[in-house]
Design an enzyme around this catalytic site. Structure first.
Site, PDB file in Angstrom:
ATOM      1  CG  LEU A  70      -0.613  -2.350   9.122  1.00 60.71           C
ATOM      2  CD1 LEU A  70      -1.923  -2.322   8.354  1.00 60.71           C
ATOM      3  CD2 LEU A  70      -0.487  -3.635   9.912  1.00 60.71           C
ATOM      4  CB  SER A 108      10.277   0.861   2.908  1.00 57.62           C
ATOM      5  OG  SER A 108      10.554  -0.478   3.182  1.00 57.62           O
ATOM      6  CB  ILE A 119       0.674   2.482   5.145  1.00 54.95           C
ATOM      7  CG1 ILE A 119      -0.668   2.596   5.868  1.00 54.95           C
ATOM      8  CG2 ILE A 119       0.679   1.375   4.106  1.00 54.95           C
ATOM      9  CD1 ILE A 119      -1.075   1.391   6.687  1.00 54.95           C
ATOM     10  CD  GLU A 120       8.522  -0.474   6.098  1.00 55.32           C
ATOM     11  OE1 GLU A 120       9.647  -0.751   5.666  1.00 55.32           O
ATOM     12  OE2 GLU A 120       8.159  -0.701   7.265  1.00 55.32           O
ATOM     13  CB  ILE A 121       4.274   0.598   0.149  1.00 55.88           C
ATOM     14  CG1 ILE A 121       2.933   1.047   0.768  1.00 55.88           C
ATOM     15  CG2 ILE A 121       4.035  -0.307  -1.070  1.00 55.88           C
ATOM     16  CD1 ILE A 121       2.151   1.996  -0.101  1.00 55.88           C
TER      17      ILE A 121
END
Length: 126
Positions: A70, A108, A119-121
């Site tokens: 995500l 990211s 999890i990519e932020i």
């Protein structure tokens, strides 16, 4: 035909750790609905939570913890995200790195949640 994503379903084998990660680390709001169901709300979207071997019907053919990848766009600068991850002892796997998002370039960092989902932020890049 499709305008936007309303929600997705995350299957977890670690309900308490998963809830801590998405609420305490990611800053999402925990919401209860229906017959004891839970979701993580952020912006105009939510992630519905299924517990492995106790999923709600209908469900994916093979609901599996750790199978998601995500990407979230942060509401704060990436430096604040990195500081929060460090504060909660969440290791960064990679980043900051430049990537291509849905609407623009993004910057990211990558982490794993308690079920080992990737999890990519990200923040939008100028």
């Amino acid at each position: 035909m499709i305008d936007h994503l309303d929600h997705l379903v995350l299957t977890t084998a670690h309900e308490e750790a998963c809830t801590r990660f998405y609420v305490d680390v990611m800053g999402m709001a925990l919401e209860s609905f229906g017959a004891g169901r839970k979701a993580f709300r952020f912006g105009n979207q939510k992630i519905n939570l299924h517990i492995k071997d106790h999923e709600f019907e209908p469900k994916a053919q093979l609901p599996t913890p750790g199978s998601l990848d995500l990407c979230f766009i942060a509401s704060v600068p990436l430096e604040e995200v990195i500081a929060r991850l460090k504060e909660h002892d969440v290791p960064i796997l990679e980043g900051p790195v430049m990537r291509t998002g849905a609407t623009s370039r993004i910057r990211s960092v990558y982490v794993r949640d308690p079920d080992l989902n990737l999890i990519e932020i990200s923040e939008l890049a100028p």
